[in-house]
Design an enzyme around this catalytic site. Structure first.
Site, PDB file in Angstrom:
ATOM      1  N   LYS A   1       0.875  -1.020   0.042  1.00  0.00           N
ATOM      2  CA  LYS A   1       0.102   0.454   0.022  1.00  0.00           C
ATOM      3  C   LYS A   1       0.995   1.442   0.353  1.00  0.00           C
ATOM      4  O   LYS A   1       2.243   1.217   0.363  1.00  0.00           O
ATOM      5  CB  LYS A   1      -1.207  -0.317   1.559  1.00  0.00           C
ATOM      6  CG  LYS A   1      -2.108   1.222   1.025  1.00  0.00           C
ATOM      7  CD  LYS A   1      -3.209   0.337   0.580  1.00  0.00           C
ATOM      8  CE  LYS A   1      -4.730   1.354   0.170  1.00  0.00           C
ATOM      9  NZ  LYS A   1      -5.823   0.616  -0.607  1.00  0.00           N
TER      10      LYS A   1
HETATM   11  P1  NAD Z   1     -13.596   7.849  -2.070  1.00  0.00           P
HETATM   12  O1  NAD Z   1     -12.489   9.731  -1.781  1.00  0.00           O
HETATM   13  O2  NAD Z   1     -14.307   8.064  -3.413  1.00  0.00           O
HETATM   14  O3  NAD Z   1     -14.908   8.113  -1.183  1.00  0.00           O
HETATM   15  C1  NAD Z   1     -14.280   8.648   0.175  1.00  0.00           C
HETATM   16  C2  NAD Z   1     -16.207   9.461   0.488  1.00  0.00           C
HETATM   17  O4  NAD Z   1     -15.923   9.553   1.894  1.00  0.00           O
HETATM   18  C3  NAD Z   1     -16.363  10.608  -0.492  1.00  0.00           C
HETATM   19  O5  NAD Z   1     -17.771  10.984  -0.735  1.00  0.00           O
HETATM   20  C4  NAD Z   1     -15.898  11.559   1.001  1.00  0.00           C
HETATM   21  O6  NAD Z   1     -16.953  12.723   1.655  1.00  0.00           O
HETATM   22  C5  NAD Z   1     -16.258  10.765   1.520  1.00  0.00           C
HETATM   23  N1  NAD Z   1     -16.433  11.166   3.588  1.00  0.00           N
HETATM   24  C6  NAD Z   1     -15.205  11.788   4.356  1.00  0.00           C
HETATM   25  N2  NAD Z   1     -14.760  11.654   5.426  1.00  0.00           N
HETATM   26  C7  NAD Z   1     -16.463  11.580   5.619  1.00  0.00           C
HETATM   27  C8  NAD Z   1     -16.122  10.868   7.134  1.00  0.00           C
HETATM   28  N3  NAD Z   1     -16.550  11.840   7.842  1.00  0.00           N
HETATM   29  N4  NAD Z   1     -17.674  10.918   7.191  1.00  0.00           N
HETATM   30  C9  NAD Z   1     -18.650  10.855   6.272  1.00  0.00           C
HETATM   31  N5  NAD Z   1     -18.242  10.517   4.292  1.00  0.00           N
HETATM   32  C10 NAD Z   1     -16.857  10.717   4.579  1.00  0.00           C
HETATM   33  O7  NAD Z   1     -13.041   6.811  -1.518  1.00  0.00           O
HETATM   34  P2  NAD Z   1     -13.215   5.118  -1.668  1.00  0.00           P
HETATM   35  O8  NAD Z   1     -12.302   4.954  -3.195  1.00  0.00           O
HETATM   36  O9  NAD Z   1     -14.513   5.342  -2.472  1.00  0.00           O
HETATM   37  O10 NAD Z   1     -13.222   4.054  -0.849  1.00  0.00           O
HETATM   38  C11 NAD Z   1     -13.362   4.534   0.273  1.00  0.00           C
HETATM   39  C12 NAD Z   1     -12.838   3.445   1.373  1.00  0.00           C
HETATM   40  O11 NAD Z   1     -13.037   2.574   0.886  1.00  0.00           O
HETATM   41  C13 NAD Z   1     -11.282   3.625   1.773  1.00  0.00           C
HETATM   42  O12 NAD Z   1     -11.288   3.063   2.926  1.00  0.00           O
HETATM   43  C14 NAD Z   1     -10.319   2.621   0.593  1.00  0.00           C
HETATM   44  O13 NAD Z   1     -10.076   2.409   0.984  1.00  0.00           O
HETATM   45  C15 NAD Z   1     -11.303   1.779   0.882  1.00  0.00           C
HETATM   46  N6  NAD Z   1     -11.378   0.916  -0.731  1.00  0.00           N
HETATM   47  C16 NAD Z   1     -11.703   1.536  -1.646  1.00  0.00           C
HETATM   48  C17 NAD Z   1     -11.870   1.171  -3.256  1.00  0.00           C
HETATM   49  C18 NAD Z   1     -11.475   1.259  -4.204  1.00  0.00           C
HETATM   50  O14 NAD Z   1     -10.777   0.632  -5.939  1.00  0.00           O
HETATM   51  N7  NAD Z   1     -11.883   2.696  -4.275  1.00  0.00           N
HETATM   52  C19 NAD Z   1     -10.977  -0.780  -3.167  1.00  0.00           C
HETATM   53  C20 NAD Z   1     -11.197  -1.297  -2.112  1.00  0.00           C
HETATM   54  C21 NAD Z   1     -11.478  -0.322  -0.358  1.00  0.00           C
END
Ligand code: NAD
Length: 480
Positions: free
Chosen positions: A111
């Protein structure tokens, strides 16, 4: 002298992952030393580099942690956020090792991240920073199709992956597999259909499999299908949006609340997710979304009465301070590490069923694996078979129609059926099929461990046990 009573400090993200790992490892019969070998992060590279922007030099700090190289390349996202630090990338790298092992991908875990607020820089500036970061990673073989393959995570997406792939190709023009150095690229730049939706799609497939598995559903005190189930989602980003959109439009679930940065919006009849996303894009938040009640304290939405809670934003969202207040009987960890180890223990004692992150959000890395294989094969999935499959189906349809006419049977095959049946599967359908198969198989492997060992308390421990046993087998094969 009077003693001052204070609560012990909350566990860090890495401590939480370690504790969950140790709990699972203690139920296994691992040779001495192997448990420690698997648990520790092999290496973490920290780089500080300067980029001239807006007339002055700005220094950025980046990380790439490699947790386990029992399989190579190692795989894991690159995160752009202000709170990125060594503890976080190491915890996330460990989770990647366990996740890949659980869903049977031939990768070790890694990561990375950059401590940066991506919204503070414009596109040209972010490109300059990303290309420079790629150069630093490449110098240490921390980006390479054979050794270390990054992907998008919070704050990064297709655009950043295209910049990284292009920067890598310029540094290694002789590498015919250069595009496989990152996944999550735009389709026009070596990406794969279905990668953007993959993690949310995987959350949907995971939930469908839970609802097909009575023993898990009963533990949560739920029954029936997803149709009409009340879901609360935290974070309407990539993962949260796709999960909420698919579950509401394809499975009939009601998204009764969405918690975002600026607050939460609620509607017991269900929110229209596509419209909410458009509202967020135009206004920057969820406030004033028509037809919904607004709650400025976003965290309160986590404690709403609902059937399923999907934290899809950030780690540590459910902690010892709010775990008692959670009312959902089923939590699906779409984010990485959204429940701390302390909250996990509280929720478990209360009988809440948790579908753990290492399984629930594995859809992203699974489709990344398909993309990597596609890049190495230099051909898109289905290209060789699609028309041949159509031709064979056509022979059957024509034969049935001929039989019906010759024998005067009066059968007719509807045009709708013929269209669906004749069409060979395209890349998106193949990707979804591979993802669905992966999610179904992994849940059943976890359930088998849970049901055959009375000491295994929950799905998370079962998932860790499946993953650890596979990593241990790789190390044993290497003579460790
Ligand atoms: P992203 O940045 O697209 O979305 C995150 C969302 O959460 C945003 O809309 C943001 O405004 C919101 N947010 C931030 N702080 C917040 C809070 N305090 N309360 C409520 N909402 C809040 O990120 P993502 O890619 O969707 O990733 C989200 C999670 O999923 C992370 O933990 C990431 O590690 C995990 N993840 C993502 C992927 C991927 O393919 N993108 C894969 C596996 C795991």
């Amino acid at each position: 002298m009077s003693a001052v009573l204070t609560a012990p400090p909350a566990a860090s993200f890495r401590d939480s992952v370690d504790r969950m790992f140790t709990e699972a490892a203690q139920l296994m019969d691992l040779p001495p030393g192997l448990e420690e070998k698997i648990r520790v992060c092999n290496s973490t590279y920290v780089v500080r580099f300067g980029v001239r922007l807006r007339g002055e030099i700005h220094t950025f700090t980046g990380y790439r942690a490699v947790h386990s190289e029992h399989q190579e390349p190692v795989k894991g996202g690159i995160r752009y956020a202000l709170n990125v630090d060594q503890d976080e990338v190491e915890a996330l790298a460990a989770l990647m090792s366990y996740k890949c092992a659980l869903v049977e991908l031939p990768f070790g875990g890694s990561k990375g991240g950059l401590t940066i607020d991506p919204r503070a820089w414009d596109e040209d500036e972010l490109e300059k920073i990303t290309r420079r970061f790629t150069y630093e990673l490449s110098r240490r073989r921390l980006i390479s199709p054979a050794q270390n393959v990054p992907a998008p995570d919070m704050g990064t997406g297709e655009r950043e992956m295209a910049w990284m792939a292009d920067a890598y190709k310029r540094l290694h023009p002789e590498d015919i597999d250069a595009r496989a150095c990152v996944t999550g690229k735009p389709i026009s730049f070596g990406g794969i259909a279905g990668r953007i939706e993959a993690t949310g799609r995987g959350v949907q497939y995971a939930l469908r499999e839970v609802f097909r598995t009575p023993s898990v559903l009963t533990r949560a005190g739920l029954s029936g299908t997803l149709d009409g189930k009340r879901i609360v989602v935290q974070g309407l980003g990539n993962v949260g949006f796709h999960a909420a959109q698919f579950l509401s439009t394809e499975d009939g679930a009601r998204i009764v609340a969405v918690a975002e940065r600026d607050g939460a919006v609620m509607n017991p009849a269900g929110l229209n997710i596509l419209e909410l996303q458009a509202h967020m894009k135009s206004t920057g938040g969820v406030r004033d979304f028509p037809g919904a009640t607004f709650e400025p304290d976003s965290a309160k939405a986590l404690e709403l009465d609902c059937d399923i809670l999907i934290p899809a934003a950030l780690e540590g969202a459910i902690h010892r301070g709010n775990a008692e207040g959670i009312r959902a009987p089923l939590i699906v960890e779409a984010a990485n590490g959204p429940i701390t180890a302390e909250a996990d223990a509280i929720l478990r004692a209360r009988g809440v069923v948790i579908v753990p992150d290492l399984y629930a959000n594995a859809g992203g890395v699974t489709v990344s694996y398909f993309e990597w294989v596609k890049n190495l094969g230099h051909i898109s999935f289905g290209r060789m078979e699609r028309r041949q499959e159509e031709a064979r189906h056509r022979i059957l349809v024509e034969e049935l129609e001929r039989l019906s006419a010759d024998e005067g049977l009066g059968w007719t095959l509807s045009e709708g059926f013929k269209q669906k049946y004749l069409r060979g599967a395209d890349e998106l359908e193949l990707v979804r099929s591979g993802l669905d198969d992966t999610m179904r198989g992994a849940l059943q492997n976890m359930v088998a461990v849970l049901e055959t060992n009375a000491k295994v308390p929950d799905l998370r421990t079962a998932g860790y046990m499946v993953a650890i046993s596979r990593i241990a087998a790789s190390y044993r094969a290497l003579g460790l």
